[in-house]
Design a protein around this motif. Sequence first.
Motif, short mmCIF file in Angstrom:
data_model
loop_
_atom_site.label_atom_id
_atom_site.label_comp_id
_atom_site.label_asym_id
_atom_site.label_seq_id
_atom_site.Cartn_x
_atom_site.Cartn_y
_atom_site.Cartn_z
N PHE A 76 183.44 144.52 54.15
CA PHE A 76 183.75 144.07 52.80
C PHE A 76 182.56 143.30 52.24
CE2 PHE A 76 185.38 141.15 55.99
CZ PHE A 76 184.90 139.91 55.59
N ARG A 77 182.64 142.95 50.99
CA ARG A 77 181.57 142.21 50.32
C ARG A 77 181.75 140.71 50.51
NH1 ARG A 77 178.85 144.37 45.59
NH2 ARG A 77 179.01 146.64 45.51
N PRO A 180 177.00 142.91 52.66
CA PRO A 180 178.02 143.70 53.35
C PRO A 180 178.32 143.09 54.71
CG PRO A 180 175.90 144.80 53.52
CD PRO A 180 175.69 143.60 52.65
N VAL A 181 179.57 142.76 54.97
CA VAL A 181 179.94 142.07 56.20
C VAL A 181 181.25 142.64 56.76
CG1 VAL A 181 178.85 139.91 55.43
CG2 VAL A 181 181.28 140.30 55.00
N ARG A 182 181.61 142.14 57.92
CA ARG A 182 182.92 142.38 58.52
C ARG A 182 183.32 141.12 59.27
NH1 ARG A 182 182.16 142.50 63.90
NH2 ARG A 182 180.25 143.42 64.75
N PHE A 183 184.58 141.00 59.59
CA PHE A 183 185.01 139.91 60.46
C PHE A 183 184.45 140.17 61.86
CE2 PHE A 183 188.48 139.70 57.25
CZ PHE A 183 188.33 138.37 56.89
N ASP A 184 184.04 139.11 62.53
CA ASP A 184 183.44 139.26 63.86
C ASP A 184 184.44 138.92 64.95
OD1 ASP A 184 181.36 139.96 65.51
OD2 ASP A 184 180.52 137.94 65.61
N SER A 185 185.71 139.02 64.63
CA SER A 185 186.77 138.79 65.61
C SER A 185 188.01 139.54 65.14
CB SER A 185 187.08 137.30 65.75
OG SER A 185 188.18 137.09 66.62
#
Length: 210
Positions: A76-77, A180-185
């Motif tokens: 997600f952004r 642009p990222v994602r959750f890291d867990s």
Amino acid sequence: MTFHEIRFPASLSFGSVGGPERRTDVVTLASGHEERNTPWAHSRRRYDAGMGMRSLDDLSALIAFFEARRGQLFGFRWKDWSDFKSCKPSGTPHNGDQLIATGDGVTQSFQLIKSYRSGDSSYARLITKPVSGSVRAAIQGAELSEGTDYTVDTATGQITFSVPPEAGAAISAGYEFDVPVRFDSDRILTSVASFQAGTAPDVPVVEVRI
């Protein structure tokens, strides 16, 4: 790539902590001298979204966003409040902020970039998630009109001109952008008692390559 073109609530990312990271391999020789090398051409950013939580309603919004992304599954952004413009954070994007390319008379599409300079060194960062409606482009300093002279792919950061810029023409742009990222867990641990006592949950977020 599994990516949702939606921004993490900006009101929740405000107050978060994080920034760029690099990976450097350091080998210390017998003489005491060092050899340093990096396998990464580009930096990667990490954040802690939990630091932006201020109320139980914020926690509820976080959980809803997390569940809708299926944890780590969908990217997600993310608005990085310390670095989200082609200019200084206090400024307003201008069409001459960043020199992104030089025309060759043939190429029509160009990648948005942001250059970071210090002394004689610089680093060109690829901008893949510009904010819709924020991009201002110019050729040789003459501002153009989006929709008429060029289009912007906000999912990739590609800007495409209706007519190829002439050979040697300077192509510049100004814009706002997301990371642009994602959750890291795949889990979020919350405790109402701890939160009311001032302890924020740990919600790691990491940049993904596009």
